[in-house]
Design an enzyme around this catalytic site. Structure first.
Site, PDB file in Angstrom:
ATOM      1  N   HIS A 289       3.660 -11.437  -4.510  1.00  0.00           N
ATOM      2  CA  HIS A 289       2.855 -10.162  -4.988  1.00  0.00           C
ATOM      3  C   HIS A 289       3.384  -9.059  -4.605  1.00  0.00           C
ATOM      4  O   HIS A 289       3.628  -8.712  -3.560  1.00  0.00           O
ATOM      5  CB  HIS A 289       1.302 -10.417  -4.646  1.00  0.00           C
ATOM      6  CG  HIS A 289       0.412  -9.359  -4.986  1.00  0.00           C
ATOM      7  ND1 HIS A 289       0.425  -8.886  -6.257  1.00  0.00           N
ATOM      8  CD2 HIS A 289      -0.357  -8.676  -4.221  1.00  0.00           C
ATOM      9  CE1 HIS A 289      -0.393  -7.746  -6.218  1.00  0.00           C
ATOM     10  NE2 HIS A 289      -0.741  -7.647  -4.861  1.00  0.00           N
TER      11      HIS A 289
ATOM     12  N   THR B 251       1.415   3.927  -6.319  1.00  0.00           N
ATOM     13  CA  THR B 251       1.110   2.234  -6.773  1.00  0.00           C
ATOM     14  C   THR B 251       0.368   1.990  -7.754  1.00  0.00           C
ATOM     15  O   THR B 251      -0.107   0.790  -7.664  1.00  0.00           O
ATOM     16  CB  THR B 251       0.783   1.506  -5.484  1.00  0.00           C
ATOM     17  OG1 THR B 251      -0.369   2.136  -4.944  1.00  0.00           O
ATOM     18  CG2 THR B 251       1.581   2.064  -4.174  1.00  0.00           C
TER      19      THR B 251
ATOM     20  N   CYS C 258      -6.183  -9.337  -6.777  1.00  0.00           N
ATOM     21  CA  CYS C 258      -4.793  -9.890  -7.273  1.00  0.00           C
ATOM     22  C   CYS C 258      -4.500 -11.233  -7.183  1.00  0.00           C
ATOM     23  O   CYS C 258      -3.403 -11.514  -7.911  1.00  0.00           O
ATOM     24  CB  CYS C 258      -3.575  -9.057  -6.568  1.00  0.00           C
ATOM     25  SG  CYS C 258      -4.039  -7.058  -6.809  1.00  0.00           S
TER      26      CYS C 258
ATOM     27  N   LYS D  30       8.860  -6.548   2.857  1.00  0.00           N
ATOM     28  CA  LYS D  30       8.442  -6.767   3.877  1.00  0.00           C
ATOM     29  C   LYS D  30       8.150  -8.222   4.226  1.00  0.00           C
ATOM     30  O   LYS D  30       8.495  -8.650   5.573  1.00  0.00           O
ATOM     31  CB  LYS D  30       7.450  -5.943   4.568  1.00  0.00           C
ATOM     32  CG  LYS D  30       7.565  -4.428   4.224  1.00  0.00           C
ATOM     33  CD  LYS D  30       6.155  -3.606   4.744  1.00  0.00           C
ATOM     34  CE  LYS D  30       6.587  -1.956   4.743  1.00  0.00           C
ATOM     35  NZ  LYS D  30       5.421  -1.307   4.860  1.00  0.00           N
TER      36      LYS D  30
ATOM     37  N   GLU E 281      -8.944  -7.672 -12.361  1.00  0.00           N
ATOM     38  CA  GLU E 281      -9.992  -6.575 -11.666  1.00  0.00           C
ATOM     39  C   GLU E 281     -10.355  -5.466 -12.277  1.00  0.00           C
ATOM     40  O   GLU E 281     -10.911  -4.502 -11.771  1.00  0.00           O
ATOM     41  CB  GLU E 281      -9.421  -6.627 -10.242  1.00  0.00           C
ATOM     42  CG  GLU E 281      -8.207  -5.999 -10.170  1.00  0.00           C
ATOM     43  CD  GLU E 281      -7.559  -5.931  -8.729  1.00  0.00           C
ATOM     44  OE1 GLU E 281      -8.099  -5.035  -7.938  1.00  0.00           O
ATOM     45  OE2 GLU E 281      -6.803  -6.573  -8.183  1.00  0.00           O
TER      46      GLU E 281
ATOM     47  N   ASN F  16       2.467  -1.559 -10.532  1.00  0.00           N
ATOM     48  CA  ASN F  16       1.249  -2.401 -10.000  1.00  0.00           C
ATOM     49  C   ASN F  16       0.651  -3.125 -11.036  1.00  0.00           C
ATOM     50  O   ASN F  16      -0.057  -2.184 -11.675  1.00  0.00           O
ATOM     51  CB  ASN F  16       0.285  -1.920  -9.068  1.00  0.00           C
ATOM     52  CG  ASN F  16      -0.323  -3.021  -8.260  1.00  0.00           C
ATOM     53  OD1 ASN F  16      -0.267  -4.135  -8.364  1.00  0.00           O
ATOM     54  ND2 ASN F  16      -1.043  -2.501  -7.014  1.00  0.00           N
TER      55      ASN F  16
ATOM     56  N   SER G 122      -4.521  -3.229   4.833  1.00  0.00           N
ATOM     57  CA  SER G 122      -4.035  -4.081   3.709  1.00  0.00           C
ATOM     58  C   SER G 122      -2.791  -4.483   3.848  1.00  0.00           C
ATOM     59  O   SER G 122      -2.683  -5.703   3.667  1.00  0.00           O
ATOM     60  CB  SER G 122      -4.440  -3.642   2.358  1.00  0.00           C
ATOM     61  OG  SER G 122      -4.265  -4.376   1.172  1.00  0.00           O
TER      62      SER G 122
END
Length: 386
Positions: free
Chosen positions: A233, A152, A111, A242, A79, A275, A201
Site C-alpha cells: 500500500h 500525499t 485504505c 521503507k 473512505e 494517494n 502512522s
C-alpha cells in the site's frame, strides 16, 4: 479451483499538478517531495468527478458484455463516501448497466477495505463458480491546502474483476491479518479532510507489516526469496520503500537487488498519481504488471495491505500464463493528462461539491465517459458522455 483477479483497470482525472512546482509554491525543497516523499505528479480531481464516476470509469475500461452478464456482486471500497446510507456500488452498477439481480454494497476500513472486498469476492466465487464479482477501490485523498499531508493527496479508482480460472493472478489460500484500535488517521463525520498523526502512522504501518509478514511466513514457511515481487500500500511511494527495505534487510544481495528493482516498476503509476487510499495497493500491482519486463508466469507476488485505524493483511498470488494479454495498458491514460498550475489546482480543490442541496457543474471540459453533472434536492446527478 483457482480464483483471483481476471481483469484489472484504473482511472483518474485528466488533470495533474507537478510536485516540483507545488514544493516551490509551498517554500519547500523540491527534493523533499520528489525524493523524501517519492512523488512526481499528483492527480487533481475536478468537481465533475467523485468516487462514483471514477469507479464507473475504471470498471468500464475492462468489462465486456459477457462480464456484465456474469457479475452478481459489486463492492465499492472507499473512505470518501458520498452518502451515509446509500452505497456507491448501487450508483456504479446503474451507470455500468449491470443486471438488477446483484448484491451491491460499500465497504469501509480506511485504505484496507478493497482487500477485504477481494477476499469476500473470492469466497463468493467459490460458492458460485459461474459468476463474477466486481471489486473497486475508489477514493479522493484530501488533507487540506498547505498542510503537511497535502503532498500525499491524489485520487482515482482501481477496478478488479474476480472470477474462477483468472487470467492475471490466482490468489493463494493463505493470508495473515492483524487489527488493533489505533488513532493514526481518521476523518470524523462532517469533515471532508482527513486527520492524521503522520509519524505515528508511518511507524504503525511498518510494525503491522512485521506482524502480518511474520505470521504469513510462519504459516507458509515462505521467505522473501520465494517472491517475484513484493507490493505495498503506497500512501506515498517512499512509505512502501521503507517497508520493502525492512523486509529484505536480511536477504542475500541478489534477492535485495531483484525486489528493489521490481519495486521501482510497481511505484511508477503511484508516483505520478498520488494517494488512492483503497486503490493504492492495486494501482501498485497494475503498475508492476504493465511496466516490468522481468515477470514470468508462475511467480508468486506478495501483497501488503494496510488501513489506518488499523487493519493490515499480507496475502499472495500466482501469476498466470499469458497474464500480459489480459492487461489493457494505462501508460497512455497518464501520458495524455493536462498539467494545471498550483493556482488552478487550488481552485479545483476549493470547488468540490460539498453538502449542497442544488448546484449545476460544468462538465464540458471533462473527457470522462461518466461525470457528475451536479446535485438537485441533495440528489447527485450523474450522466454518461459519448
Amino acid at each position: 479451483m483457482q480464483i483471483g483477479i481476471d481483469k484489472i483497470g484504473f482511472y483518474t482525472s485528466n488533470l495533474y499538478v507537478d510536485m516540483a512546482e507545488l514544493a516551490q509554491a509551498r517554500n519547500e525543497e523540491v527534493g523533499k517531495y520528489l525524493v523524501g516523499i517519492g512523488q512526481s505528479k499528483m492527480a487533481v480531481i475536478p468537481p465533475s468527478q467523485d468516487i462514483v464516476t471514477l469507479a464507473a470509469n475504471a470498471a468500464a475500461r475492462i468489462l465486456s458484455p459477457t462480464d456484465k452478464e456474469a457479475i452478481d456482486l459489486v463492492i465499492v471500497a472507499t473512505e470518501s463516501g458520498i452518502d451515509n446510507s446509500k452505497a456507491a456500488a448501487v450508483y456504479v452498477a446503474n451507470l455500468l448497466g449491470l443486471s438488477h439481480q446483484i448484491r451491491a454494497v460499500e465497504m469501509k476500513e480506511a485504505c484496507y477495505a478493497a482487500t477485504a472486498a477481494l477476499q469476500l469476492a473470492k469466497g463468493h466465487i467459490a460458492l458460485n463458480p459461474n459468476k463474477k464479482a466486481l471489486i473497486i477501490g475508489a477514493d479522493i485523498a484530501r488533507y487540506g491546502l498547505k498542510t503537511k499531508g497535502e503532498p500525499t493527496q491524489g485520487g482515482g479508482a482501481v477496478a478488479m474483476l474476480v472470477a474462477k480460472d483468472p487470467q492475471i493472478l490466482a490468489l493463494d489460500a493463505e493470508a495473515s491479518y492483524y487489527s488493533k484500535d489505533i488513532m493514526d488517521f481518521w476523518r470524523p463525520l462532517g469533515h471532508s479532510e482527513a486527520m492524521v498523526d503522520g509519524k505515528f502512522s508511518t511507524n504503525v504501518y511498518l510494525d503491522f507489516f512485521n506482524q502480518v509478514f511474520s505470521a504469513y511466513s510462519q504459516k507458509t514457511k515462505r521467505t522473501v526469496e520465494d517472491f517475484g515481487a513484493l507490493l505495498f500500500h503506497l500512501p506515498y511511494t517512499k512509505q512502501g520503500l521503507k517497508g520493502l527495505r525492512q523486509a529484505v534487510a536480511h536477504a542475500d544481495e541478489a534477492t535485495q537487488a531483484r525486489l528493489l528493482a521490481q519495486f521501482e516498476f510497481a511505484r511508477e503509476y503511484n508516483r505520478n498519481v498520488g494517494n488512492l487510499y483503497t486503490g493504492s495497493l492495486y494501482l501498485s500491482l497494475l503498475s508492476l504488471l504493465e511496466n516490468s519486463q522481468d515477470l514470468v508466469a508462475g511467480q508468486r507476488l506478495g501483497l501488503y495491505s494496510y488501513g489506518s485505524g488499523a487493519q493490515a493483511e499480507f496475502f499472495s498470488g500466482i501469476l498466470q500464463p499469458g497474464f500480459q494479454d489480459a492487461l489493457i495498458g494505462h501508460q497512455e491514460l497518464l501520458a495524455h493528462r493536462k498539467q494545471v498550475s498550483v493556482a488552478e489546482y487550488e481552485q479545483f480543490y476549493q470547488s468540490v461539491l460539498a453538502n449542497e442541496a442544488n448546484r449545476q457543474l460544468e462538465v464540458s471540459a471533462d473527457p470522462s465517459q461518466f461525470v457528475l453533472a451536479g446535485v438537485k434536492d441533495f440528489k447527485r446527478q450523474y450522466q454518461r458522455q459519448e
